[in-house]
Design a protein around this motif. Structure first.
Motif, short mmCIF file in Angstrom:
data_model
loop_
_atom_site.label_atom_id
_atom_site.label_comp_id
_atom_site.label_asym_id
_atom_site.label_seq_id
_atom_site.Cartn_x
_atom_site.Cartn_y
_atom_site.Cartn_z
N ASN A 469 -22.62 -33.06 33.04
CA ASN A 469 -21.82 -33.36 34.14
C ASN A 469 -20.57 -34.17 34.17
OD1 ASN A 469 -23.53 -31.49 36.28
ND2 ASN A 469 -25.06 -32.70 35.06
N SER A 470 -20.57 -35.12 33.33
CA SER A 470 -19.40 -36.00 33.25
C SER A 470 -18.44 -35.68 32.18
CB SER A 470 -19.87 -37.43 33.15
OG SER A 470 -20.47 -37.56 31.81
N THR A 497 -15.80 -44.86 37.54
CA THR A 497 -15.22 -43.57 38.23
C THR A 497 -15.53 -42.19 37.85
OG1 THR A 497 -13.31 -45.38 38.91
CG2 THR A 497 -13.00 -43.08 39.33
N PRO A 498 -15.42 -41.99 36.62
CA PRO A 498 -15.82 -40.48 36.51
C PRO A 498 -17.08 -40.34 36.74
CG PRO A 498 -14.57 -41.64 34.51
CD PRO A 498 -14.75 -42.75 35.36
N ILE A 499 -18.03 -41.10 36.38
CA ILE A 499 -19.65 -40.88 36.68
C ILE A 499 -19.72 -40.67 38.03
CG2 ILE A 499 -22.02 -41.74 36.64
CD1 ILE A 499 -21.53 -42.96 33.90
N ASP A 501 -17.61 -40.01 40.56
CA ASP A 501 -16.91 -38.74 40.94
C ASP A 501 -17.37 -37.46 40.56
OD1 ASP A 501 -14.85 -40.58 42.18
OD2 ASP A 501 -13.35 -40.43 40.69
N LYS A 502 -17.99 -37.59 39.32
CA LYS A 502 -18.34 -36.12 38.60
C LYS A 502 -19.94 -36.00 39.13
CE LYS A 502 -14.70 -35.79 35.37
NZ LYS A 502 -14.31 -35.87 33.98
N VAL A 503 -20.63 -37.01 38.85
CA VAL A 503 -22.12 -36.82 38.78
C VAL A 503 -22.84 -37.09 39.97
CG1 VAL A 503 -24.17 -37.37 37.59
CG2 VAL A 503 -21.97 -37.37 36.46
N LYS A 506 -24.66 -34.31 42.75
CA LYS A 506 -25.19 -33.25 41.94
C LYS A 506 -26.79 -33.49 42.12
CE LYS A 506 -21.52 -31.86 39.44
NZ LYS A 506 -20.97 -30.48 39.44
#
Length: 522
Positions: A469-470, A497-499, A501-503, A506
């Protein structure tokens, strides 16, 4: 096969060059037994546990038997995308000097990108059964001319319900191929699969599982950056002050370089490795046993002859290539019913292998923070005070009273004592430490995750979910502490931030996953 060398196994010279660059001094048992069988062209069943060096066992002979021609010559099937990436990475290192093209193929990644790469031409494909079957159905992969089909962790693939997919893939493959099957166990399904699709003269190699006992040894690891590895070692030695320690490196060159660096810092240390003659080794070992040598730096091969009861610490300056070597290494301490201490310096990329070691040895390797300069100073201060008190109690300093009396006429004796202590302190300190704490100890941020044991998660499933997912390199993720209803996970600051924002948000294991920066480390 005892003490056989890689260059005795008839491997391609460029594969031997790659193995040397990877730092492997001699083959593990599965490698020594499997490589000749594969090179002779036999189908083979290799029964061995994870962490015994299986990838190199099939990778070295397979890469030796493939030339660059932009055709798919080898297919490696793995049960999970995590393992596919891991196997692909190691095969890439083995194939480095032959300049072969490799491609990891698994779900959760855009299939169009994989199709483009396959059309350009790759010699080795490493993938999960579901995604490989998808490519077969789309006619985007051609297995009609493959030379090698490798089923890695076959029992795991069957446990995950891939038997039908595997059979379809085998049927789509070149009937003249060489088939290699690796499995920790041999259930009936595996035996039927082998009987149905492997040649009648198939060779069965079974590596007997050693008793991986580490009961009396306290195991810890330090997460370090590669550039800080040596300073981290110095800090650990300066705080712990082992009475006798063996420090392990992967390569002979690594031993020589570390010994030179340690000696330049004043440590009483020598090295042992395979290029040293027997007299050199025996002389070094004698000094270590007699206690005239504090530290011994060694490779796994050289360490076989070390039988010393009073080793207080084993330090893995670099992790070995397989789990059994780790167990043999740390088994050098904790002998004669004494407690021992084992430390490992681990970069973020090596974290997954550390988790495999924990699982195989059924032990917990606890994280420790790299000592700060303040902690080192405190240790040295205590030593100086202890030594001064001991000298005073022994009452053998009388010859120096006239010198002290002379100094007393010109200086305050407290100042004199402080100056002498400063001289002692500088002699005790090995490294010119410029910063109190190394940056590598504070580089991670603690995240809180709203799932736990009740959701039937494991570090492996969590890392797979994160990767999918990331899109991040989960090899850089640090400690994962799973509790009943929540989990803490240490990640590099750049991942936060990526984790989130993206994960975060979910669905994971049927629940909406909430991720936030933890308020404090429990």
């Amino acid at each position: 096969m005892e003490n056989i060398k890689f260059n005795e196994l008839q491997l391609h010279t460029k594969v031997l060059q790659a193995i040397d660059a990877m730092g492997f001094e001699e083959p593990s048992q599965i490698q020594a037994e499997a490589i000749p069988v594969v090179l002779e062209g036999h189908d083979m069943i290799g029964q061995a546990q994870t962490g015994t060096g299986k990838t190199l066992a099939f990778g070295a002979p397979v890469v030796s038997g493939i030339e660059k021609d932009n055709k798919t010559s080898a297919l490696v099937l793995t049960p999970t995308r995590e393992l596919a990436i891991q196997v692909n990475d190691e095969l890439s290192r083995i194939a480095k000097f032959k300049r072969l093209q490799l491609l990891p193929v698994y779900g959760g990644q855009p299939i169009e990108r994989q199709i483009k790469a396959l059309r350009r031409g790759v010699e080795i494909v490493v993938g999960t059964p579901g995604r490989i079957l998808d490519h077969i159905k789309r006619n985007t992969i051609d297995l009609s001319e493959i030379k090698f089909l490798i089923l890695d962790e076959a029992d795991e693939m069957l446990n995950m319900g891939f038997i039908d997919d595997i059979e379809e893939i085998i049927k789509a493959s070149n009937s003249e191929r060489q088939t290699l099957l690796f499995s920790a166990t041999m259930p009936d399904q595996i035996k039927r699969l082998a009987s149905k699709y492997m040649k009648k003269d198939v060779k069965h190699i079974k590596i007997v599982k050693s008793a991986l006992t580490v009961e009396k040894i306290k195991q810890h690891y330090y997460e370090v950056k590669a550039k800080d590895r040596f300073e981290s070692l110095c800090r650990i030695l300066d705080v712990d002050e082992p009475s006798s320690a063996i420090v392990f490196c992967k390569t002979k060159k690594g031993v020589d370089e570390l010994v030179e660096s340690m000696q330049s810092r004043g440590y009483n240390v020598e090295g042992m490795h395979g290029d040293m003659n027997q007299n050199q080794r025996l002389n070094t070992l004698r000094k270590f046993k007699e206690g005239t040598l504090d530290y011994l730096v060694a490779t796994d091969v050289a360490a076989r002859g070390i039988d010393v009861d009073d080793v207080s610490h084993v330090i893995n300056y670099e992790l070995p290539q397989d789990i059994e070597s780790y167990v043999h290494r740390i088994g050098r301490t904790g002998r004669a019913n004494k407690e021992g201490t084992a430390y490992s310096l681990v970069t973020p990329r090596e974290y997954m292998f550390l988790k495999q070691i924990e699982k195989a040895t059924k032990s917990k390797i606890k994280r420790k923070e790299i000592p700060t300069v303040d902690e080192i100073f405190e240790t040295k201060y205590k030593n100086i005070i202890k030594n001064i008190k001991q000298t005073l109690e022994e009452d053998d300093y009388k010859n120096f009273i006239p010198v002290a009396t002379e100094l007393d006429e010109e200086y305050n004796l407290v100042d004199v004592a402080a100056a002498l202590m400063k001289m002692m302190f500088e002699k005790e300190l090995s490294f010119d430490y410029s910063e109190n704490a190394l940056a590598s100890t504070n580089g991670n941020v603690r995240l809180f995750l709203s799932v736990g044991r009740i959701d039937r998660i494991s570090p492996k499933t969590l890392l797979q979910f994160m990767r999918t997912n990331s899109g991040l390199d989960v090899g850089e993720i640090g400690d994962i502490d799973i509790f009943d209803k929540f989990t803490f996970m240490d990640v590099p600051e750049k991942f936060v931030t990526p984790i989130i924002d993206k994960v975060s948000g979910k669905r994971f294991q049927g629940r909406k996953l909430n991720i936030e920066v933890a308020k404090s480390k429990k």
